[in-house]
Design an enzyme around this catalytic site. Structure first.
Site, PDB file in Angstrom:
ATOM      1  N   GLU A  22      -5.126   3.560   6.226  1.00 29.58           N
ATOM      2  CA  GLU A  22      -4.759   3.405   4.833  1.00 29.58           C
ATOM      3  C   GLU A  22      -5.383   4.556   4.040  1.00 29.58           C
ATOM      4  OE1 GLU A  22      -6.784   1.542   1.697  1.00 29.58           O
ATOM      5  OE2 GLU A  22      -5.928  -0.381   2.292  1.00 29.58           O
ATOM      6  N   SER A  36     -10.963  -0.926   3.075  1.00 30.24           N
ATOM      7  CA  SER A  36     -10.155  -1.092   4.293  1.00 30.24           C
ATOM      8  C   SER A  36      -9.770   0.294   4.801  1.00 30.24           C
ATOM      9  CB  SER A  36      -8.859  -1.833   3.985  1.00 30.24           C
ATOM     10  OG  SER A  36      -9.104  -3.134   3.552  1.00 30.24           O
ATOM     11  N   ARG A  38       0.828  -1.221   0.000  1.00 30.73           N
ATOM     12  CA  ARG A  38       0.000   0.000   0.000  1.00 30.73           C
ATOM     13  C   ARG A  38       0.864   1.274   0.000  1.00 30.73           C
ATOM     14  NH1 ARG A  38      -3.277  -3.649  -0.603  1.00 30.73           N
ATOM     15  NH2 ARG A  38      -5.412  -3.605   0.143  1.00 30.73           N
TER      16      ARG A  38
HETATM   17  N1  EPU Z   1     -10.459 -10.996   9.941  1.00 30.69           N
HETATM   18  C1  EPU Z   1     -11.116 -11.091  11.143  1.00 30.69           C
HETATM   19  N2  EPU Z   1     -12.149 -10.245  11.372  1.00 30.69           N
HETATM   20  C2  EPU Z   1     -12.565  -9.336  10.458  1.00 30.69           C
HETATM   21  C3  EPU Z   1     -11.875  -9.239   9.236  1.00 30.69           C
HETATM   22  C4  EPU Z   1     -10.811 -10.082   8.995  1.00 30.69           C
HETATM   23  O1  EPU Z   1     -10.795 -11.912  11.995  1.00 30.69           O
HETATM   24  O2  EPU Z   1     -13.530  -8.642  10.757  1.00 30.69           O
HETATM   25  C5  EPU Z   1      -9.368 -11.950   9.650  1.00 30.69           C
HETATM   26  C6  EPU Z   1      -9.841 -12.986   8.649  1.00 30.69           C
HETATM   27  O3  EPU Z   1     -10.418 -14.070   9.270  1.00 30.69           O
HETATM   28  C7  EPU Z   1      -8.579 -13.373   7.954  1.00 30.69           C
HETATM   29  C8  EPU Z   1      -7.753 -12.112   7.999  1.00 30.69           C
HETATM   30  O4  EPU Z   1      -8.328 -11.294   9.009  1.00 30.69           O
HETATM   31  O5  EPU Z   1      -7.897 -14.373   8.663  1.00 30.69           O
HETATM   32  C9  EPU Z   1      -7.661 -11.395   6.685  1.00 30.69           C
HETATM   33  O6  EPU Z   1      -8.945 -10.969   6.270  1.00 30.69           O
HETATM   34  P1  EPU Z   1      -9.308 -10.683   4.722  1.00 30.69           P
HETATM   35  O7  EPU Z   1      -8.911 -11.835   3.905  1.00 30.69           O
HETATM   36  O8  EPU Z   1     -10.702 -10.206   4.681  1.00 30.69           O
HETATM   37  O9  EPU Z   1      -8.314  -9.558   4.283  1.00 30.69           O
HETATM   38  P2  EPU Z   1      -7.843  -8.225   4.972  1.00 30.69           P
HETATM   39  O10 EPU Z   1      -6.420  -8.396   5.373  1.00 30.69           O
HETATM   40  O11 EPU Z   1      -8.789  -7.825   6.047  1.00 30.69           O
HETATM   41  C10 EPU Z   1      -6.908  -7.238   2.728  1.00 30.69           C
HETATM   42  C11 EPU Z   1      -6.950  -5.915   2.008  1.00 30.69           C
HETATM   43  C12 EPU Z   1      -8.261  -5.748   1.248  1.00 30.69           C
HETATM   44  C13 EPU Z   1      -8.366  -6.900   0.261  1.00 30.69           C
HETATM   45  C14 EPU Z   1      -8.359  -8.204   1.064  1.00 30.69           C
HETATM   46  C15 EPU Z   1      -8.422  -9.419   0.181  1.00 30.69           C
HETATM   47  C16 EPU Z   1      -5.582  -4.422   3.354  1.00 30.69           C
HETATM   48  C17 EPU Z   1      -5.554  -3.239   4.261  1.00 30.69           C
HETATM   49  N3  EPU Z   1      -6.782  -4.823   2.965  1.00 30.69           N
HETATM   50  O12 EPU Z   1      -7.911  -7.183   3.751  1.00 30.69           O
HETATM   51  O13 EPU Z   1      -8.197  -4.523   0.521  1.00 30.69           O
HETATM   52  O14 EPU Z   1      -9.552  -6.806  -0.502  1.00 30.69           O
HETATM   53  O15 EPU Z   1      -7.127  -8.290   1.820  1.00 30.69           O
HETATM   54  O16 EPU Z   1      -7.224  -9.628  -0.434  1.00 30.69           O
HETATM   55  O17 EPU Z   1      -4.533  -4.952   3.008  1.00 30.69           O
HETATM   56  C18 EPU Z   1      -8.806  -2.223   0.564  1.00 30.69           C
HETATM   57  O18 EPU Z   1      -7.609  -1.963   0.558  1.00 30.69           O
HETATM   58  O19 EPU Z   1      -9.675  -1.308   0.587  1.00 30.69           O
HETATM   59  C19 EPU Z   1      -9.230  -3.605   0.609  1.00 30.69           C
HETATM   60  C20 EPU Z   1     -10.512  -3.936   0.711  1.00 30.69           C
END
Ligand code: EPU
Length: 346
Positions: free
Chosen positions: A342, A237, A163
């Site tokens: 972010e 995010s 990012r």
């Molecule tokens: N998780 C939780 N609780 C929640 C959300 C997530 O426990 O409420 C845990 C999930 O269980 C999982 C982990 O966190 O083990 C990761 O969650 P997820 O796969 O949803 O991805 P993220 O890390 O929360 C990132 C990006 C998203 C992108 C997704 C999918 C960042 C800041 N965000 O989210 O990007 O779509 O991965 O690849 O890196 C964005 O930047 O606006 C965005 C949506």
């Protein structure tokens, strides 16, 4: 140049901010003329793209908003293996991804359905489902806001990180990206390993997905996790996933054995901020034990993804600012990690 323009249609959070001055750019030459007129030097300036990653903190933006809306997609090179496409900054990102997928060009499919415009994509090196913009980025053109001259930035010069890029770092506020060149492949292995893609494919009996099927699956998964911007305001995010030292992570893991994590190449560990936020909550008020799904009148934390702050309408940018600080404080108090936004605060 227009005055007192309501920015509601230009920010996905849906805040009712007003721009003192506003100009829409449909041609790169118009941007150059604007810069060379000296108008930018007279005001505090905001270059606005899709407005999907921005938080207007105040009700008035007392400066000049330059809205980039240049359109055009040009194929620069095709051979039997590769394609180079030049896309102007104001093109819609999800439309561009759909276009590539329909043509059978690989490289941006996992970035399907990310709201925004092409010119903003390199600024924060957008990423999802194991792919990042930098993976298919060849170079971009950007205009120097001081001189109106165009410079080409190679991938190395952009200094992409998680990012991050030079446009958010050392050159912040100095250049506007006017077009991006992508290097796409006519055939390539699909990236199915991240998160719940595989599980979703199995559940739906899809063994060897096509490029189009992968694209559609990602759109479905995103729709299930992220708010529909037509109904609820958000900027996706809100926080970055923190990257911490292995020793700190091991300490956390003793207390929370189920904490999800991703090992980073440099021995650091990335921890999902969504998990941290879900596992703490407001200390006073509604008595809720988790932030996830918490809401007050106008703003809250999305119930399907704790990393996403939402605006239900009628609120102010400051409501999100306050909520985000409370969340940062409670995550820090419980886990000893200060998560950082972010989203760009303006
Ligand atoms: N998780 C939780 N609780 C929640 C959300 C997530 O426990 O409420 C845990 C999930 O269980 C999982 C982990 O966190 O083990 C990761 O969650 P997820 O796969 O949803 O991805 P993220 O890390 O929360 C990132 C990006 C998203 C992108 C997704 C999918 C960042 C800041 N965000 O989210 O990007 O779509 O991965 O690849 O890196 C964005 O930047 O606006 C965005 C949506």
């Amino acid at each position: 140049m227009k005055t007192n323009v309501n920015l509601l249609p230009y920010n996905s959070f849906g805040f009712d901010a007003v721009a003192r001055y506003f100009v829409e750019i449909n041609e790169v030459s118009e941007l150059q003329t604007l810069i060379q007129s000296g108008e930018l030097q007279k005001h505090k300036t905001l270059i606005l793209s899709g407005g999907n990653n921005i938080l207007f903190q105040n009700e008035v933006f007392d400066g000049l908003v330059v809205y980039i809306n240049t359109k055009g997609v040009e194929v620069l090179h095709v051979d039997e293996n590769e394609v180079v496409v030049r896309v102007r900054a104001g093109e819609d990102w999800p439309n561009f991804v759909r276009f590539c997928v329909e043509k059978g060009w690989h490289g941006v499919e996992n970035l399907a359905h990310i709201p925004g415009k092409v010119g903003a994509a390199p600024v924060q090196n957008i990423g999802a489902y194991g792919m990042e913009l930098k993976d298919s980025f060849l170079q971009c053109k950007a205009m120097d806001l001081a001189t109106g001259e165009t410079k080409i930035f190679s991938k190395e010069e952009c200094r992409f990180g998680y990012r991050e890029s030079i446009f958010k770092g050392d050159l912040k506020g100095q250049f506007v990206i006017t077009s991006v060149d992508f290097l796409l492949k006519k055939s390539a292995p699909l990236h199915l390993d991240y998160g719940n893609i595989k599980a979703y494919l199995e559940q739906n009996g899809i063994e060897a997905p096509t490029l189009q099927q992968l694209h559609d699956v990602i759109c479905t998964i995103r729709d299930a996790k992220l708010p529909n911007l037509k109904q609820i305001g958000s900027a996706g995010s809100f926080f970055k996933n923190p990257v911490i030292e292995a020793a700190q992570f091991e300490g956390l893991q003793k207390d929370y054995p189920n904490i999800p994590h991703y090992d980073e190449p440099n021995g650091m560990v990335k921890v999902p901020a969504g998990w941290l936020i879900e596992h703490c909550g407001p200390s006073t008020g509604s008595g809720a034990i988790s932030w996830k799904g918490w809401r007050d009148e106008h703003v809250g934390v999305y119930d399907k993804q704790a990393l996403v702050l939402v605006h239900y309408g009628g609120g102010k940018g400051q409501d999100i600012v306050e909520l985000s600080r409370k969340i940062q404080d409670s995550v820090e108090a419980k886990f000893g990690i200060r998560i950082s936004p972010e989203v760009n605060f303006v």
